[in-house]
Design an enzyme around this catalytic site. Structure first.
Site, PDB file in Angstrom:
ATOM      1  N   HIS A 158      -5.853   1.758  62.313  1.00 54.05           N
ATOM      2  CA  HIS A 158      -5.318   2.775  63.154  1.00 54.05           C
ATOM      3  C   HIS A 158      -4.842   4.265  62.486  1.00 54.05           C
ATOM      4  CE1 HIS A 158      -5.618  -0.260  66.938  1.00 54.05           C
ATOM      5  NE2 HIS A 158      -4.221  -0.942  66.150  1.00 54.05           N
ATOM      6  N   LEU A 194      -5.875  24.994  72.808  1.00 49.03           N
ATOM      7  CA  LEU A 194      -5.703  22.892  73.720  1.00 49.03           C
ATOM      8  C   LEU A 194      -4.582  22.707  74.420  1.00 49.03           C
ATOM      9  CD1 LEU A 194      -8.307  21.010  74.407  1.00 49.03           C
ATOM     10  CD2 LEU A 194      -7.231  20.312  71.521  1.00 49.03           C
ATOM     11  N   ASP A 242     -11.107   3.821  70.842  1.00 46.51           N
ATOM     12  CA  ASP A 242     -11.514   2.584  70.347  1.00 46.51           C
ATOM     13  C   ASP A 242     -13.067   2.211  69.434  1.00 46.51           C
ATOM     14  OD1 ASP A 242     -11.498  -0.386  71.196  1.00 46.51           O
ATOM     15  OD2 ASP A 242     -12.965  -0.382  73.047  1.00 46.51           O
TER      16      ASP A 242
HETATM   17  C1  FPP Z   1      -8.182   0.830  70.117  1.00 41.88           C
HETATM   18  O1  FPP Z   1      -8.689   0.444  68.825  1.00 41.88           O
HETATM   19  C2  FPP Z   1      -7.541   1.258  69.911  1.00 41.88           C
HETATM   20  C3  FPP Z   1      -5.936   1.338  70.398  1.00 41.88           C
HETATM   21  C4  FPP Z   1      -5.467   0.300  70.959  1.00 41.88           C
HETATM   22  C5  FPP Z   1      -4.766   2.717  69.244  1.00 41.88           C
HETATM   23  C6  FPP Z   1      -5.371   3.687  69.880  1.00 41.88           C
HETATM   24  C7  FPP Z   1      -4.814   4.514  68.674  1.00 41.88           C
HETATM   25  C8  FPP Z   1      -5.122   5.659  67.514  1.00 41.88           C
HETATM   26  C9  FPP Z   1      -6.383   5.674  67.633  1.00 41.88           C
HETATM   27  C10 FPP Z   1      -4.253   5.894  66.685  1.00 41.88           C
HETATM   28  C11 FPP Z   1      -2.711   6.234  66.955  1.00 41.88           C
HETATM   29  C12 FPP Z   1      -2.531   7.148  68.033  1.00 41.88           C
HETATM   30  C13 FPP Z   1      -1.167   8.172  67.533  1.00 41.88           C
HETATM   31  C14 FPP Z   1      -1.410   9.050  68.800  1.00 41.88           C
HETATM   32  C15 FPP Z   1      -0.446   7.735  66.576  1.00 41.88           C
HETATM   33  P1  FPP Z   1      -8.967  -1.306  68.697  1.00 41.88           P
HETATM   34  O2  FPP Z   1      -8.030  -1.907  67.767  1.00 41.88           O
HETATM   35  O3  FPP Z   1      -8.827  -1.995  70.397  1.00 41.88           O
HETATM   36  O4  FPP Z   1     -10.313  -2.240  68.046  1.00 41.88           O
HETATM   37  P2  FPP Z   1     -10.647  -2.873  68.371  1.00 41.88           P
HETATM   38  O5  FPP Z   1     -11.420  -3.144  69.636  1.00 41.88           O
HETATM   39  O6  FPP Z   1     -11.756  -3.027  67.345  1.00 41.88           O
HETATM   40  O7  FPP Z   1      -9.896  -4.173  68.336  1.00 41.88           O
END
Ligand code: FPP
Length: 240
Positions: free
Chosen positions: A34, A128, A17
């Protein structure tokens, strides 16, 4: 900080997150957050492998994430395409077995094909096991499991009396994977957000104030260290 090899968690789950806030702090578009998050995932995956962790499950896209703007959803899907392509290319040299959990049928056809390819070429890897949750929701997983069980009862291949905890586990996306001993969530949020609802029943939680793109292998080690120094009780069940 010395980790105790015999007390390493076999399975760590991570709610990655804070990508959006990481980008905002830098005046960058959310997509850049991201992208940095996907890079952090690669680093942490390598680190977990070197530490000898057997299973890592990461929450990359939830059933609720479709509600984000089309632009953001498309951005994450493009990153996913790149991530899959890159990992297909490097799979040979790595010992990581990749497995996707979640309802794959809602993902674009080309993504589903790349997933099938990556799963196939890594299926005999012995290092893994990386489980990536895509279009995943804990409730959705349980509903899908219940439907499969109801269908089996209807067809006469499953008896109602045989529905037990161990066997419910066999209907989940994480079939044959031990429950995570440790859940990590970054960015200071302290919620489960529909992740692995069944599997996290007895897990220890580790909350980090760091935003996911800033999370390092050393942070992972610290979370494991803290876990190893806790006393797990299992509410009266046998401790490990
Ligand atoms: C949360 O941050 C993250 C997500 C909803 C997406 C997670 C994605 C990745 C780590 C990268 C993509 C993964 C792959 C496998 C390509 P948020 O956007 O909710 O952050 P915020 O709460 O600060 O807005």
């Amino acid at each position: 900080m010395e980790l105790i090899p015999e007390k390493l968690p076999q399975h760590i789950a991570i709610i990655m997150d804070g990508n959006g806030r990481w980008a905002k702090k830098r005046g960058l578009p959310r997509k850049a957050g991201h992208k940095a998050g996907a890079d952090a995932l690669q680093t942490v995956t390598e680190g977990a492998m070197e530490l000898g962790i057997k299973h890592l499950t990461v929450y990359a896209f939830s059933t609720e994430n479709w509600k984000r703007s089309d632009e953001e959803v498309e951005g994450i899907m493009d990153l996913l395409r790149k991530y899959l392509k890159e990992n297909i290319k490097t799979a040979k040299a790595r010992n990581v077995k990749v497995n996707i959990i979640g309802e794959k049928s809602r993902l674009a056809e080309d993504i589903q094909q790349q997933i099938a390819k990556l799963e196939e070429i890594t299926k005999d890897k012995t290092g893994l096991q990386l489980h990536i949750a895509l279009n995943y929701g804990g409730r959705d997983e349980l509903v899908r499991a219940m439907r499969k069980m109801a269908q089996a009862v209807k067809e006469g291949t499953l008896q109602v009396e045989d529905i037990q905890e161990d066997m419910v586990q066999q209907y989940l996306d994480t079939k044959d994977v031990p429950d995570p001993e440790l859940l990590i969530r970054t960015s200071g949020e302290e919620r489960i957000s529909n992740f692995l609802l069944w599997q996290l029943a007895y897990s220890e939680f580790s909350f980090s104030p760091k935003l996911w793109p800033d999370y390092t292998v050393n942070d992972l080690k610290e979370a494991i260290y803290a876990y190893q120094n806790r006393d797990r009780r299992f509410g009266g069940r046998n401790s490990q």
